[in-house]
Design a protein around this motif. Sequence first.
Motif, short mmCIF file in Angstrom:
data_model
loop_
_atom_site.label_atom_id
_atom_site.label_comp_id
_atom_site.label_asym_id
_atom_site.label_seq_id
_atom_site.Cartn_x
_atom_site.Cartn_y
_atom_site.Cartn_z
N PRO A 1 0.79 -1.23 0.00
CA PRO A 1 0.00 0.00 0.00
C PRO A 1 0.83 1.28 0.00
O PRO A 1 0.30 2.33 -0.32
CB PRO A 1 -0.82 -0.12 1.29
CG PRO A 1 -0.01 -0.99 2.17
CD PRO A 1 0.69 -1.96 1.26
N SER A 2 2.09 1.20 0.35
CA SER A 2 2.92 2.40 0.43
C SER A 2 4.22 2.18 -0.35
O SER A 2 5.30 2.09 0.23
CB SER A 2 3.24 2.72 1.90
OG SER A 2 2.07 2.86 2.65
N PRO A 3 4.13 2.12 -1.69
CA PRO A 3 5.34 1.84 -2.46
C PRO A 3 6.43 2.89 -2.26
O PRO A 3 7.61 2.60 -2.45
CB PRO A 3 4.85 1.80 -3.90
CG PRO A 3 3.51 2.40 -3.91
CD PRO A 3 2.96 2.29 -2.53
N ASP A 4 6.03 4.09 -1.82
CA ASP A 4 7.03 5.13 -1.57
C ASP A 4 7.92 4.80 -0.38
O ASP A 4 8.98 5.39 -0.21
CB ASP A 4 6.34 6.48 -1.33
CG ASP A 4 5.32 6.42 -0.20
OD1 ASP A 4 4.51 5.47 -0.17
OD2 ASP A 4 5.33 7.33 0.65
N ARG A 5 7.53 3.82 0.44
CA ARG A 5 8.34 3.40 1.58
C ARG A 5 9.34 2.30 1.23
O ARG A 5 10.27 2.05 1.98
CB ARG A 5 7.44 2.88 2.70
CG ARG A 5 6.54 3.91 3.30
CD ARG A 5 5.72 3.28 4.40
NE ARG A 5 4.74 4.20 4.91
CZ ARG A 5 3.89 3.91 5.87
NH1 ARG A 5 3.90 2.70 6.41
NH2 ARG A 5 3.03 4.80 6.27
N MET A 6 9.10 1.62 0.12
CA MET A 6 9.94 0.48 -0.24
C MET A 6 11.06 0.93 -1.16
O MET A 6 10.85 1.70 -2.09
CB MET A 6 9.12 -0.61 -0.92
CG MET A 6 9.94 -1.81 -1.33
SD MET A 6 8.90 -3.13 -1.93
CE MET A 6 8.81 -4.10 -0.44
N MET A 7 12.25 0.43 -0.88
CA MET A 7 13.40 0.71 -1.72
C MET A 7 14.13 -0.60 -1.99
O MET A 7 14.09 -1.51 -1.18
CB MET A 7 14.33 1.72 -1.04
CG MET A 7 13.67 3.06 -0.78
SD MET A 7 14.75 4.23 0.05
CE MET A 7 15.87 4.61 -1.27
N THR A 8 14.78 -0.68 -3.13
CA THR A 8 15.54 -1.88 -3.48
C THR A 8 16.84 -1.48 -4.17
O THR A 8 16.99 -0.36 -4.63
CB THR A 8 14.75 -2.79 -4.44
OG1 THR A 8 14.56 -2.11 -5.68
CG2 THR A 8 13.42 -3.22 -3.87
N ILE A 9 17.75 -2.42 -4.20
CA ILE A 9 18.92 -2.35 -5.06
C ILE A 9 18.80 -3.55 -5.98
O ILE A 9 18.78 -4.68 -5.52
CB ILE A 9 20.24 -2.42 -4.25
CG1 ILE A 9 20.36 -1.22 -3.33
CG2 ILE A 9 21.43 -2.54 -5.19
CD1 ILE A 9 21.57 -1.28 -2.39
N ASP A 10 18.65 -3.31 -7.26
CA ASP A 10 18.48 -4.39 -8.23
C ASP A 10 19.67 -4.42 -9.17
O ASP A 10 20.10 -3.39 -9.67
CB ASP A 10 17.21 -4.19 -9.06
CG ASP A 10 15.94 -4.55 -8.32
OD1 ASP A 10 15.99 -5.49 -7.50
OD2 ASP A 10 14.90 -3.91 -8.56
N ASP A 11 20.17 -5.62 -9.42
CA ASP A 11 21.22 -5.84 -10.41
C ASP A 11 20.77 -7.01 -11.29
O ASP A 11 21.14 -8.15 -11.04
CB ASP A 11 22.55 -6.14 -9.73
CG ASP A 11 23.69 -6.27 -10.73
OD1 ASP A 11 23.43 -6.23 -11.96
OD2 ASP A 11 24.84 -6.42 -10.28
N PRO A 12 19.94 -6.72 -12.31
CA PRO A 12 19.37 -7.80 -13.11
C PRO A 12 20.41 -8.60 -13.91
O PRO A 12 20.11 -9.70 -14.35
CB PRO A 12 18.40 -7.08 -14.05
CG PRO A 12 18.88 -5.68 -14.08
CD PRO A 12 19.52 -5.42 -12.75
N ASP A 13 21.59 -8.10 -14.06
CA ASP A 13 22.63 -8.80 -14.83
C ASP A 13 23.66 -9.49 -13.95
O ASP A 13 24.72 -9.89 -14.43
CB ASP A 13 23.32 -7.82 -15.78
CG ASP A 13 22.36 -7.24 -16.78
OD1 ASP A 13 21.46 -7.98 -17.25
OD2 ASP A 13 22.48 -6.04 -17.11
N VAL A 14 23.39 -9.65 -12.68
CA VAL A 14 24.37 -10.18 -11.73
C VAL A 14 24.87 -11.58 -12.11
O VAL A 14 26.00 -11.93 -11.83
CB VAL A 14 23.83 -10.14 -10.28
CG1 VAL A 14 22.72 -11.15 -10.07
CG2 VAL A 14 24.96 -10.34 -9.28
N TYR A 15 24.05 -12.39 -12.78
CA TYR A 15 24.45 -13.76 -13.11
C TYR A 15 25.04 -13.91 -14.51
O TYR A 15 25.34 -14.99 -14.94
CB TYR A 15 23.27 -14.72 -12.96
CG TYR A 15 22.64 -14.67 -11.59
CD1 TYR A 15 23.43 -14.72 -10.44
CD2 TYR A 15 21.28 -14.54 -11.44
CE1 TYR A 15 22.87 -14.66 -9.19
CE2 TYR A 15 20.70 -14.49 -10.18
CZ TYR A 15 21.50 -14.54 -9.06
OH TYR A 15 20.93 -14.47 -7.82
N LYS A 16 25.20 -12.79 -15.21
CA LYS A 16 25.75 -12.86 -16.57
C LYS A 16 27.26 -12.78 -16.54
O LYS A 16 27.88 -12.23 -15.71
CB LYS A 16 25.18 -11.75 -17.44
CG LYS A 16 23.71 -11.99 -17.74
CD LYS A 16 23.17 -10.94 -18.67
CE LYS A 16 21.69 -11.26 -18.91
NZ LYS A 16 21.04 -10.30 -19.72
#
Length: 143
Positions: A128-143
């Motif tokens: 309900p509060s996407p403004d509270r959620m943060m992530t660090i994403d590295d979609p190519d980490v396994y390449k």
Amino acid sequence: MTALPEGYCFVTKPGDIDLNATHAYLTRSYWAAGIPLETVRRALANSFCVAINYQGAQIAFARLVSDRATFAYLADVYVLEEHRGKGLSHAILDFLQGHPEFQGLRRWALFTRDAQGLYAAHGWKQYPSPDRMMTIDDPDVYK
């Protein structure tokens, strides 16, 4: 709780989870394509895992990362294509959400691209509060 069809059984003992079967599926999944076997080994060792076996082979899997007190993150849920449509994903979710070690948690979380309907059927909602959620994403980490 969703019952497993005849011939299917849950597996939770770490030594009984099939690392190679899990890796084989994850390496071709959209979320972990190319994941190294050693990464899967570490992930399983540090998570609560449940699999479903049929005729001695692992055909479904899910893992939960949790402190068992306040939070759980659901990851790597899959059912092999030839076993879909039998309620196995519902059975895994019922099993995990009903497990005694994960009662009273303040929050459960997951990421999915295409299974919102499955999770919604088990009480999951868009955060309900996407403004509270943060992530660090590295979609190519396994390449």
